[in-house]
Scaffold this motif. Structure first.
Motif, PDB file in Angstrom:
ATOM      1  N   UNK A  98       0.815  -1.202   0.000  1.00  0.00           N
ATOM      2  CA  UNK A  98       0.000   0.000   0.000  1.00  0.00           C
ATOM      3  C   UNK A  98       0.849   1.251   0.000  1.00  0.00           C
ATOM      4  N   UNK A  99       0.162   2.375  -0.151  1.00  0.00           N
ATOM      5  CA  UNK A  99       0.807   3.681  -0.166  1.00  0.00           C
ATOM      6  C   UNK A  99       0.088   4.605   0.809  1.00  0.00           C
ATOM      7  N   UNK A 100       0.851   5.283   1.637  1.00  0.00           N
ATOM      8  CA  UNK A 100       0.306   6.289   2.544  1.00  0.00           C
ATOM      9  C   UNK A 100       1.136   7.556   2.360  1.00  0.00           C
ATOM     10  N   UNK A 101       0.467   8.681   2.170  1.00  0.00           N
ATOM     11  CA  UNK A 101       1.165   9.961   2.081  1.00  0.00           C
ATOM     12  C   UNK A 101       0.957  10.716   3.387  1.00  0.00           C
ATOM     13  N   UNK A 102       2.034  10.928   4.114  1.00  0.00           N
ATOM     14  CA  UNK A 102       1.968  11.642   5.386  1.00  0.00           C
ATOM     15  C   UNK A 102       2.127  13.134   5.163  1.00  0.00           C
ATOM     16  N   UNK A 103       1.518  13.927   6.030  1.00  0.00           N
ATOM     17  CA  UNK A 103       1.578  15.372   5.863  1.00  0.00           C
ATOM     18  C   UNK A 103       2.874  15.957   6.398  1.00  0.00           C
ATOM     19  N   UNK A 104       3.659  15.156   7.105  1.00  0.00           N
ATOM     20  CA  UNK A 104       4.972  15.628   7.566  1.00  0.00           C
ATOM     21  C   UNK A 104       5.920  14.442   7.688  1.00  0.00           C
ATOM     22  N   UNK A 105       7.191  14.739   7.635  1.00  0.00           N
ATOM     23  CA  UNK A 105       8.205  13.694   7.807  1.00  0.00           C
ATOM     24  C   UNK A 105       8.122  13.079   9.197  1.00  0.00           C
ATOM     25  N   UNK A 106       7.815  13.894  10.200  1.00  0.00           N
ATOM     26  CA  UNK A 106       7.685  13.374  11.572  1.00  0.00           C
ATOM     27  C   UNK A 106       6.603  12.300  11.665  1.00  0.00           C
ATOM     28  N   UNK A 152       5.092   6.583  12.125  1.00  0.00           N
ATOM     29  CA  UNK A 152       4.373   5.442  11.565  1.00  0.00           C
ATOM     30  C   UNK A 152       5.331   4.283  11.304  1.00  0.00           C
ATOM     31  N   UNK A 153       6.452   4.589  10.698  1.00  0.00           N
ATOM     32  CA  UNK A 153       7.433   3.558  10.375  1.00  0.00           C
ATOM     33  C   UNK A 153       7.952   2.872  11.630  1.00  0.00           C
ATOM     34  N   UNK A 154       8.258   3.636  12.648  1.00  0.00           N
ATOM     35  CA  UNK A 154       8.749   3.055  13.903  1.00  0.00           C
ATOM     36  C   UNK A 154       7.709   2.137  14.535  1.00  0.00           C
ATOM     37  N   UNK A 155       6.441   2.503  14.418  1.00  0.00           N
ATOM     38  CA  UNK A 155       5.367   1.702  15.025  1.00  0.00           C
ATOM     39  C   UNK A 155       5.012   0.468  14.194  1.00  0.00           C
ATOM     40  N   UNK A 164       8.139  -1.333   5.835  1.00  0.00           N
ATOM     41  CA  UNK A 164       7.863   0.073   5.573  1.00  0.00           C
ATOM     42  C   UNK A 164       9.069   0.704   4.897  1.00  0.00           C
ATOM     43  N   UNK A 165       8.854   1.242   3.702  1.00  0.00           N
ATOM     44  CA  UNK A 165       9.917   1.930   2.951  1.00  0.00           C
ATOM     45  C   UNK A 165       9.333   3.189   2.307  1.00  0.00           C
ATOM     46  N   UNK A 166      10.200   4.137   1.997  1.00  0.00           N
ATOM     47  CA  UNK A 166       9.765   5.349   1.300  1.00  0.00           C
ATOM     48  C   UNK A 166       9.514   5.014  -0.170  1.00  0.00           C
ATOM     49  N   UNK A 167       8.425   5.537  -0.701  1.00  0.00           N
ATOM     50  CA  UNK A 167       8.082   5.310  -2.109  1.00  0.00           C
ATOM     51  C   UNK A 167       8.835   6.286  -3.002  1.00  0.00           C
ATOM     52  N   UNK A 168       8.991   5.902  -4.264  1.00  0.00           N
ATOM     53  CA  UNK A 168       9.611   6.799  -5.240  1.00  0.00           C
ATOM     54  C   UNK A 168       8.737   8.026  -5.484  1.00  0.00           C
ATOM     55  N   UNK A 169       7.435   7.828  -5.531  1.00  0.00           N
ATOM     56  CA  UNK A 169       6.492   8.923  -5.771  1.00  0.00           C
ATOM     57  C   UNK A 169       6.095   9.524  -4.435  1.00  0.00           C
ATOM     58  N   UNK A 170       6.288  10.823  -4.287  1.00  0.00           N
ATOM     59  CA  UNK A 170       6.009  11.511  -3.033  1.00  0.00           C
ATOM     60  C   UNK A 170       5.027  12.654  -3.267  1.00  0.00           C
ATOM     61  N   UNK A 171       4.138  12.874  -2.316  1.00  0.00           N
ATOM     62  CA  UNK A 171       3.201  13.991  -2.364  1.00  0.00           C
ATOM     63  C   UNK A 171       1.832  13.599  -2.865  1.00  0.00           C
ATOM     64  N   UNK A 172       0.812  14.253  -2.317  1.00  0.00           N
ATOM     65  CA  UNK A 172      -0.577  13.929  -2.642  1.00  0.00           C
ATOM     66  C   UNK A 172      -0.863  14.030  -4.140  1.00  0.00           C
ATOM     67  N   UNK A 173      -0.508  15.140  -4.751  1.00  0.00           N
ATOM     68  CA  UNK A 173      -0.859  15.331  -6.163  1.00  0.00           C
ATOM     69  C   UNK A 173      -0.117  14.359  -7.068  1.00  0.00           C
TER      70      UNK A 173
END
Length: 114
Positions: free
Chosen positions: A27-35, A40-43, A60-69
């Motif tokens: 899945x993909x989740x876009x967070x509103x802040x890095x914090x 989320x990743x730690x949990x 849990x890994x960072x996706x290549x595509x970042x940001x809501x739009x």
């Protein structure tokens, strides 16, 4: 059901495999802040989802595509009108309120004027 909208993310998508008739297992989740993303990743890293039966531990890994739009555009290109109902579309949120994905498709990109 695992992640209740609490204002920390604005996009949640669990891609569906229409040929196999099941979710793809990621899945993909876009967070509103890095914090929020770090928290989320730690949990959730290497945790099992409660309602997924015999699922593997999450990775849990960072996706290549970042940001809501950017995520909305990516999903829009991928689906190409295959989905007629809203069940398999991403969940988009403004704070804790769900916004229809189809209404987000017409939002201007960041930096553009409406």
């Amino acid at each position: 059901e695992e992640w209740v909208p609490d204002g920390s993310f604005d996009f949640l998508h669990l891609p569906y495999d229409f040929d196999r008739r099941r979710f793809r297992g990621y899945g993909f989740i876009n967070f509103i802040s890095e914090d929020h993303a770090v928290s989320f990743s730690l949990h959730w890293h290497e945790q099992r989802l409660r309602h997924q039966g015999v699922s593997e531990n999450s990775n849990i890994v960072a996706a290549d595509t970042q940001g809501l739009h950017a995520l909305v555009r990516s999903v829009q290109l991928h689906l190409r009108n295959r989905v007629r109902g809203d069940r398999y579309l991403p969940r988009v949120f403004a704070g804790t309120q769900r916004v229809r994905f189809r209404s987000v498709l017409n939002l201007p990109q960041s930096g553009q004027r409406s």
